[in-house]
Design an enzyme around this catalytic site. Structure first.
Site, PDB file in Angstrom:
ATOM      1  N   LYS A   1      33.727  28.233  30.836  1.00 15.38           N
ATOM      2  CA  LYS A   1      33.694  28.226  32.308  1.00 15.38           C
ATOM      3  C   LYS A   1      33.729  29.651  32.828  1.00 15.38           C
ATOM      4  CE  LYS A   1      38.292  29.315  33.062  1.00 15.38           C
ATOM      5  NZ  LYS A   1      38.736  30.651  33.549  1.00 15.38           N
TER       6      LYS A   1
ATOM      7  N   PRO B   1      34.227  33.885  23.531  1.00 15.66           N
ATOM      8  CA  PRO B   1      35.209  34.955  23.314  1.00 15.66           C
ATOM      9  C   PRO B   1      36.601  34.499  23.742  1.00 15.66           C
ATOM     10  CG  PRO B   1      33.294  35.791  24.535  1.00 15.66           C
ATOM     11  CD  PRO B   1      33.112  34.308  24.406  1.00 15.66           C
ATOM     12  N   ALA B   2      37.604  34.851  22.948  1.00 13.42           N
ATOM     13  CA  ALA B   2      38.979  34.418  23.239  1.00 13.42           C
ATOM     14  C   ALA B   2      39.681  35.430  24.129  1.00 13.42           C
ATOM     15  CB  ALA B   2      39.746  34.263  21.934  1.00 13.42           C
ATOM     16  N   GLY B   3      40.591  34.947  24.956  1.00 18.40           N
ATOM     17  CA  GLY B   3      41.348  35.834  25.836  1.00 18.40           C
ATOM     18  C   GLY B   3      40.444  36.512  26.836  1.00 18.40           C
ATOM     19  N   GLY B   4      39.332  35.873  27.136  1.00 18.43           N
ATOM     20  CA  GLY B   4      38.337  36.497  28.002  1.00 18.43           C
ATOM     21  C   GLY B   4      38.238  35.874  29.381  1.00 18.43           C
TER      22      GLY B   4
ATOM     23  N   GLY C   1      37.964  30.243  29.217  1.00 15.74           N
ATOM     24  CA  GLY C   1      38.525  28.901  29.009  1.00 15.74           C
ATOM     25  C   GLY C   1      38.227  28.275  27.656  1.00 15.74           C
ATOM     26  N   GLY C   2      37.887  29.077  26.670  1.00 16.84           N
ATOM     27  CA  GLY C   2      37.499  28.527  25.367  1.00 16.84           C
ATOM     28  C   GLY C   2      38.567  27.635  24.733  1.00 16.84           C
TER      29      GLY C   2
ATOM     30  N   SER D   1      38.914  24.436  26.686  1.00 15.71           N
ATOM     31  CA  SER D   1      37.769  23.548  26.503  1.00 15.71           C
ATOM     32  C   SER D   1      37.859  22.842  25.148  1.00 15.71           C
ATOM     33  CB  SER D   1      36.473  24.363  26.599  1.00 15.71           C
ATOM     34  OG  SER D   1      35.346  23.526  26.560  1.00 15.71           O
TER      35      SER D   1
ATOM     36  N   ASP E   1      44.027  25.114  32.782  1.00 14.60           N
ATOM     37  CA  ASP E   1      42.562  25.046  32.802  1.00 14.60           C
ATOM     38  C   ASP E   1      42.018  23.829  32.046  1.00 14.60           C
ATOM     39  OD1 ASP E   1      42.241  27.335  34.273  1.00 14.60           O
ATOM     40  OD2 ASP E   1      41.729  28.613  32.567  1.00 14.60           O
TER      41      ASP E   1
HETATM   42  O1  C5P Z   1      48.919  26.805  32.308  1.00 14.98           O
HETATM   43  P1  C5P Z   1      48.777  27.899  31.310  1.00 14.98           P
HETATM   44  O2  C5P Z   1      49.640  27.687  30.106  1.00 14.98           O
HETATM   45  O3  C5P Z   1      47.366  28.174  30.937  1.00 14.98           O
HETATM   46  O4  C5P Z   1      49.288  29.191  32.024  1.00 14.98           O
HETATM   47  C1  C5P Z   1      49.649  30.362  31.330  1.00 14.98           C
HETATM   48  C2  C5P Z   1      50.567  31.189  32.205  1.00 14.98           C
HETATM   49  O5  C5P Z   1      49.847  31.697  33.334  1.00 14.98           O
HETATM   50  C3  C5P Z   1      51.709  30.395  32.816  1.00 14.98           C
HETATM   51  O6  C5P Z   1      52.828  30.397  31.974  1.00 14.98           O
HETATM   52  C4  C5P Z   1      51.993  31.128  34.100  1.00 14.98           C
HETATM   53  O7  C5P Z   1      52.787  32.263  33.841  1.00 14.98           O
HETATM   54  C5  C5P Z   1      50.630  31.635  34.513  1.00 14.98           C
HETATM   55  N1  C5P Z   1      49.986  30.744  35.501  1.00 14.98           N
HETATM   56  C6  C5P Z   1      50.429  30.742  36.809  1.00 14.98           C
HETATM   57  N2  C5P Z   1      49.824  29.936  37.746  1.00 14.98           N
HETATM   58  C7  C5P Z   1      48.790  29.133  37.404  1.00 14.98           C
HETATM   59  C8  C5P Z   1      48.317  29.113  36.063  1.00 14.98           C
HETATM   60  C9  C5P Z   1      48.943  29.931  35.140  1.00 14.98           C
HETATM   61  O8  C5P Z   1      51.356  31.479  37.146  1.00 14.98           O
HETATM   62  N3  C5P Z   1      48.225  28.367  38.349  1.00 14.98           N
END
Ligand code: C5P
Length: 290
Positions: free
Chosen positions: A10, A93-96, A99-100, A103, A135
Protein backbone atom coordinates in the site's frame (compact mmCIF):
# COMPACT_ATOMS: atom_id res chain seq x y z
CA UNK A 1 1.94 -27.10 -1.18
CA UNK A 2 -1.08 -25.04 -2.13
CA UNK A 3 -1.37 -22.23 -4.64
CA UNK A 4 0.42 -18.90 -4.39
CA UNK A 5 -1.34 -16.02 -2.63
CA UNK A 6 -0.25 -12.54 -3.61
CA UNK A 7 -0.04 -9.95 -0.83
CA UNK A 8 -0.04 -6.40 -2.27
CA UNK A 9 1.69 -3.29 -0.89
CA UNK A 10 0.00 0.00 0.00
CA UNK A 11 0.90 3.66 -0.28
CA UNK A 12 -0.44 6.50 1.84
CA UNK A 13 -1.38 9.22 -0.64
CA UNK A 14 -2.11 11.55 2.27
CA UNK A 15 -1.59 11.19 6.01
CA UNK A 16 -2.46 13.54 8.88
CA UNK A 17 -2.33 12.95 12.62
CA UNK A 18 -5.35 14.60 14.22
CA UNK A 19 -5.00 13.61 17.85
CA UNK A 20 -3.35 11.52 20.53
CA UNK A 21 -5.38 8.90 22.36
CA UNK A 22 -5.17 7.52 25.86
CA UNK A 23 -4.28 4.01 24.66
CA UNK A 24 -0.86 4.81 23.18
CA UNK A 25 -2.17 5.27 19.65
CA UNK A 26 -2.89 8.31 17.53
CA UNK A 27 -5.98 9.34 15.61
CA UNK A 28 -5.16 9.70 11.96
CA UNK A 29 -6.66 10.39 8.60
CA UNK A 30 -5.14 8.77 5.58
CA UNK A 31 -5.79 7.56 2.05
CA UNK A 32 -4.66 4.00 1.37
CA UNK A 33 -3.83 3.10 -2.23
CA UNK A 34 -3.20 -0.58 -2.97
CA UNK A 35 -0.41 -1.18 -5.50
CA UNK A 36 0.79 -4.09 -7.57
CA UNK A 37 4.01 -4.86 -5.73
CA UNK A 38 3.60 -8.21 -4.01
CA UNK A 39 4.96 -10.60 -1.44
CA UNK A 40 4.08 -14.19 -2.29
CA UNK A 41 2.79 -16.71 0.24
CA UNK A 42 2.07 -20.44 0.10
CA UNK A 43 0.56 -22.64 2.76
CA UNK A 44 1.56 -26.23 3.42
CA UNK A 45 -0.49 -28.35 5.83
CA UNK A 46 1.52 -29.88 8.69
CA UNK A 47 0.51 -32.44 11.24
CA UNK A 48 0.68 -31.27 14.84
CA UNK A 49 -0.06 -28.04 16.60
CA UNK A 50 2.65 -25.88 15.05
CA UNK A 51 3.30 -22.96 12.76
CA UNK A 52 6.51 -22.92 10.76
CA UNK A 53 7.89 -20.29 8.44
CA UNK A 54 10.09 -20.72 5.42
CA UNK A 55 11.61 -17.61 3.84
CA UNK A 56 10.37 -14.27 5.04
CA UNK A 57 12.45 -11.36 6.15
CA UNK A 58 16.07 -12.18 7.03
CA UNK A 59 16.74 -11.13 10.61
CA UNK A 60 13.09 -11.25 11.68
CA UNK A 61 12.44 -14.17 14.03
CA UNK A 62 9.28 -16.24 13.44
CA UNK A 63 7.96 -15.08 16.84
CA UNK A 64 8.11 -11.46 15.69
CA UNK A 65 6.77 -12.17 12.22
CA UNK A 66 3.22 -10.84 11.85
CA UNK A 67 2.40 -13.63 9.40
CA UNK A 68 3.27 -16.31 11.96
CA UNK A 69 1.48 -14.37 14.70
CA UNK A 70 -1.62 -14.17 12.50
CA UNK A 71 -1.68 -17.97 12.16
CA UNK A 72 -1.33 -18.49 15.93
CA UNK A 73 -4.03 -15.92 16.65
CA UNK A 74 -6.42 -17.71 14.30
CA UNK A 75 -5.55 -21.12 15.80
CA UNK A 76 -6.12 -19.90 19.35
CA UNK A 77 -9.38 -18.11 18.61
CA UNK A 78 -10.84 -20.98 16.63
CA UNK A 79 -9.35 -23.76 18.78
CA UNK A 80 -7.61 -25.46 15.84
CA UNK A 81 -4.90 -28.04 16.36
CA UNK A 82 -3.62 -28.51 12.82
CA UNK A 83 -0.28 -27.14 11.70
CA UNK A 84 0.83 -25.04 8.80
CA UNK A 85 4.10 -24.14 7.15
CA UNK A 86 3.99 -20.66 5.65
CA UNK A 87 6.33 -20.01 2.74
CA UNK A 88 6.99 -16.29 2.32
CA UNK A 89 8.77 -14.73 -0.61
CA UNK A 90 9.45 -11.09 0.27
CA UNK A 91 9.45 -8.47 -2.46
CA UNK A 92 7.93 -5.54 -0.60
CA UNK A 93 10.71 -3.54 1.10
CA UNK A 94 10.46 -3.90 4.88
CA UNK A 95 10.23 -0.96 7.26
CA UNK A 96 9.42 1.19 4.28
CA UNK A 97 5.87 2.29 5.04
CA UNK A 98 4.47 -0.01 2.34
CA UNK A 99 2.63 -2.32 4.73
CA UNK A 100 4.36 -5.52 3.64
CA UNK A 101 4.25 -7.26 7.02
CA UNK A 102 0.63 -6.20 7.54
CA UNK A 103 -0.36 -7.43 4.10
CA UNK A 104 1.30 -10.80 4.71
CA UNK A 105 -0.61 -11.10 8.01
CA UNK A 106 -3.94 -10.27 6.35
CA UNK A 107 -3.21 -12.85 3.65
CA UNK A 108 -2.58 -15.48 6.33
CA UNK A 109 -5.90 -14.67 8.05
CA UNK A 110 -7.75 -14.78 4.74
CA UNK A 111 -6.07 -17.91 3.38
CA UNK A 112 -6.28 -20.01 6.56
CA UNK A 113 -9.91 -19.01 7.01
CA UNK A 114 -10.50 -20.63 3.60
CA UNK A 115 -8.09 -23.56 3.84
CA UNK A 116 -9.21 -24.57 7.33
CA UNK A 117 -12.87 -23.76 6.52
CA UNK A 118 -13.21 -21.63 9.64
CA UNK A 119 -16.11 -19.66 8.22
CA UNK A 120 -15.13 -16.37 9.89
CA UNK A 121 -16.95 -13.33 8.50
CA UNK A 122 -15.21 -10.28 7.06
CA UNK A 123 -16.06 -8.40 10.29
CA UNK A 124 -14.52 -11.15 12.45
CA UNK A 125 -11.37 -11.17 10.32
CA UNK A 126 -11.20 -7.37 10.59
CA UNK A 127 -11.31 -7.65 14.39
CA UNK A 128 -8.43 -10.13 14.46
CA UNK A 129 -6.57 -7.96 11.96
CA UNK A 130 -6.66 -4.94 14.25
CA UNK A 131 -5.22 -6.99 17.11
CA UNK A 132 -2.19 -7.65 14.90
CA UNK A 133 -1.60 -4.05 13.82
CA UNK A 134 -3.19 -0.80 12.68
CA UNK A 135 -2.54 -1.41 8.97
CA UNK A 136 -3.76 -5.02 8.86
CA UNK A 137 -7.53 -4.24 8.58
CA UNK A 138 -6.93 -2.36 5.32
CA UNK A 139 -5.57 -5.49 3.66
CA UNK A 140 -8.49 -7.60 4.89
CA UNK A 141 -10.87 -4.89 3.60
CA UNK A 142 -9.04 -5.19 0.27
CA UNK A 143 -10.16 -1.91 -1.28
CA UNK A 144 -8.60 1.52 -1.55
CA UNK A 145 -9.83 3.48 1.41
CA UNK A 146 -10.20 6.73 3.25
CA UNK A 147 -9.18 5.72 6.77
CA UNK A 148 -9.62 7.18 10.23
CA UNK A 149 -9.22 6.08 13.85
CA UNK A 150 -6.02 4.00 14.17
CA UNK A 151 -6.44 3.30 10.47
CA UNK A 152 -9.17 0.69 10.89
CA UNK A 153 -12.24 2.84 10.15
CA UNK A 154 -12.32 2.36 6.40
CA UNK A 155 -14.48 3.86 3.70
CA UNK A 156 -13.98 2.75 0.11
CA UNK A 157 -12.61 5.50 -2.11
CA UNK A 158 -12.38 5.61 -5.90
CA UNK A 159 -8.91 6.55 -7.01
CA UNK A 160 -7.65 7.15 -10.54
CA UNK A 161 -5.63 4.47 -12.32
CA UNK A 162 -1.99 5.38 -12.17
CA UNK A 163 1.53 4.11 -12.17
CA UNK A 164 3.82 4.67 -9.24
CA UNK A 165 7.57 4.92 -9.05
CA UNK A 166 8.49 3.71 -5.57
CA UNK A 167 12.01 4.49 -4.39
CA UNK A 168 13.46 2.58 -1.46
CA UNK A 169 16.37 4.55 0.00
CA UNK A 170 17.23 1.53 2.16
CA UNK A 171 16.47 3.16 5.50
CA UNK A 172 14.09 1.40 7.85
CA UNK A 173 12.04 3.84 9.84
CA UNK A 174 10.63 2.55 13.14
CA UNK A 175 6.95 3.53 13.11
CA UNK A 176 6.57 3.76 16.90
CA UNK A 177 9.54 6.17 17.07
CA UNK A 178 8.14 8.35 14.31
CA UNK A 179 4.81 8.59 16.17
CA UNK A 180 6.69 9.42 19.39
CA UNK A 181 8.73 12.30 17.88
CA UNK A 182 8.12 15.47 19.95
CA UNK A 183 8.03 17.65 16.83
CA UNK A 184 5.31 15.60 15.10
CA UNK A 185 2.20 17.67 14.32
CA UNK A 186 -0.54 15.84 16.24
CA UNK A 187 -3.35 18.34 16.03
CA UNK A 188 -3.92 18.66 12.30
CA UNK A 189 -7.41 19.91 11.45
CA UNK A 190 -9.77 17.10 10.48
CA UNK A 191 -10.46 16.98 6.79
CA UNK A 192 -13.05 15.32 4.63
CA UNK A 193 -12.83 12.62 2.00
CA UNK A 194 -14.72 14.94 -0.38
CA UNK A 195 -12.05 17.61 0.18
CA UNK A 196 -9.31 15.12 -0.66
CA UNK A 197 -11.10 14.04 -3.82
CA UNK A 198 -11.49 17.66 -4.94
CA UNK A 199 -7.72 17.90 -5.24
CA UNK A 200 -6.34 18.42 -1.78
CA UNK A 201 -5.29 17.89 0.85
CA UNK A 202 -2.22 15.84 0.44
CA UNK A 203 1.07 15.63 2.30
CA UNK A 204 2.27 13.43 5.08
CA UNK A 205 2.61 14.42 8.75
CA UNK A 206 5.76 12.31 9.09
CA UNK A 207 7.65 14.04 6.33
CA UNK A 208 9.29 16.73 8.49
CA UNK A 209 10.17 14.24 11.25
CA UNK A 210 11.63 11.67 8.88
CA UNK A 211 13.50 14.23 6.75
CA UNK A 212 15.28 15.56 9.82
CA UNK A 213 16.27 12.12 11.14
CA UNK A 214 16.92 10.23 7.93
CA UNK A 215 18.85 12.45 5.46
CA UNK A 216 18.89 9.60 2.94
CA UNK A 217 15.10 9.62 2.81
CA UNK A 218 15.13 13.41 2.36
CA UNK A 219 17.57 13.04 -0.57
CA UNK A 220 15.38 10.41 -2.23
CA UNK A 221 12.33 12.63 -1.84
CA UNK A 222 14.17 15.65 -3.26
CA UNK A 223 15.39 13.58 -6.21
CA UNK A 224 11.94 12.18 -6.98
CA UNK A 225 10.36 15.65 -6.72
CA UNK A 226 12.37 16.71 -9.76
CA UNK A 227 9.89 14.60 -11.73
CA UNK A 228 6.61 15.55 -10.02
CA UNK A 229 4.55 15.57 -6.83
CA UNK A 230 6.31 12.85 -4.83
CA UNK A 231 5.40 11.85 -1.28
CA UNK A 232 6.43 9.72 1.67
CA UNK A 233 4.45 6.53 2.37
CA UNK A 234 3.38 5.85 5.96
CA UNK A 235 6.25 6.77 8.26
CA UNK A 236 8.70 6.03 5.43
CA UNK A 237 11.38 5.39 4.40
CA UNK A 238 9.96 4.61 0.91
CA UNK A 239 8.91 7.53 -1.27
CA UNK A 240 6.67 7.46 -4.32
CA UNK A 241 5.70 9.43 -7.39
CA UNK A 242 2.32 8.97 -9.15
CA UNK A 243 2.33 9.18 -12.95
CA UNK A 244 -0.25 8.53 -15.64
CA UNK A 245 1.80 6.51 -18.09
CA UNK A 246 3.74 3.34 -17.42
CA UNK A 247 6.51 4.40 -19.81
CA UNK A 248 7.10 7.61 -17.85
CA UNK A 249 7.26 5.67 -14.59
CA UNK A 250 9.77 3.23 -16.11
CA UNK A 251 11.85 6.10 -17.47
CA UNK A 252 12.09 7.70 -14.01
CA UNK A 253 12.88 4.34 -12.39
CA UNK A 254 15.74 3.78 -14.84
CA UNK A 255 17.33 7.04 -13.75
CA UNK A 256 17.21 6.14 -10.06
CA UNK A 257 20.65 6.57 -8.45
CA UNK A 258 22.33 3.21 -7.94
CA UNK A 259 22.48 3.41 -4.13
CA UNK A 260 18.66 3.23 -3.99
CA UNK A 261 16.18 0.72 -5.40
CA UNK A 262 13.30 1.77 -7.67
CA UNK A 263 10.12 -0.24 -8.27
CA UNK A 264 7.36 0.48 -10.75
CA UNK A 265 3.87 -0.60 -9.67
CA UNK A 266 0.38 -0.02 -10.96
CA UNK A 267 -2.50 1.16 -8.82
CA UNK A 268 -4.91 -1.66 -7.91
CA UNK A 269 -8.66 -1.09 -7.64
CA UNK A 270 -8.83 -3.96 -5.14
CA UNK A 271 -6.69 -6.62 -3.53
CA UNK A 272 -6.08 -9.98 -5.26
CA UNK A 273 -7.60 -11.53 -2.11
CA UNK A 274 -11.01 -10.21 -3.18
CA UNK A 275 -10.59 -11.34 -6.81
CA UNK A 276 -9.78 -14.76 -5.53
CA UNK A 277 -12.82 -14.87 -3.29
CA UNK A 278 -15.05 -13.76 -6.17
CA UNK A 279 -13.56 -16.43 -8.45
CA UNK A 280 -14.07 -19.14 -5.81
CA UNK A 281 -17.67 -18.08 -5.36
CA UNK A 282 -18.31 -18.22 -9.09
CA UNK A 283 -16.93 -21.76 -9.16
CA UNK A 284 -18.90 -22.77 -6.10
CA UNK A 285 -22.21 -21.54 -7.45
CA UNK A 286 -21.45 -22.55 -11.02
CA UNK A 287 -22.03 -19.05 -12.28
CA UNK A 288 -20.65 -18.64 -15.80
CA UNK A 289 -17.89 -16.06 -16.23
CA UNK A 290 -19.09 -13.19 -18.33
O1 C5P B 1 -0.57 -0.80 15.26
P1 C5P B 1 0.89 -1.00 15.06
O2 C5P B 1 1.44 -2.11 15.90
O3 C5P B 1 1.27 -1.15 13.63
O4 C5P B 1 1.56 0.33 15.54
C1 C5P B 1 2.93 0.43 15.85
C2 C5P B 1 3.15 1.62 16.76
O5 C5P B 1 2.89 2.84 16.05
C3 C5P B 1 2.19 1.67 17.94
O6 C5P B 1 2.72 0.98 19.04
C4 C5P B 1 2.07 3.14 18.23
O7 C5P B 1 3.18 3.58 18.98
C5 C5P B 1 2.20 3.77 16.86
N1 C5P B 1 0.88 4.07 16.27
C6 C5P B 1 0.15 5.14 16.74
N2 C5P B 1 -1.07 5.45 16.18
C7 C5P B 1 -1.58 4.71 15.17
C8 C5P B 1 -0.85 3.60 14.66
C9 C5P B 1 0.38 3.31 15.24
O8 C5P B 1 0.59 5.84 17.65
N3 C5P B 1 -2.77 5.05 14.65
Amino acid sequence: VSAVWKAPAKLNLFLAVTGRRGDGYHELQTVFQLVGLYDRLRFEPLSGDRVERVGGLPGLSPEEDLAVRAAWLLKRRCGRREGVRIHIEKRIPAGGGLGGGSSDAATVLFALNRLWRLGLSAAELAGLALELGSDVPLFVHGRNAWAEGRGEILRPIRLPRRWFVIVDPGRRVATAEAFAAPELTRNAPRRTMAGFLRGGPDGNAFEAVVRARYPEVASALDWLRRFGAAGLSGSGGCVFLPLTARRDAEAVARRCPSQWTAHVARSLPRSPLLWRLAAEERRHWGVAKR
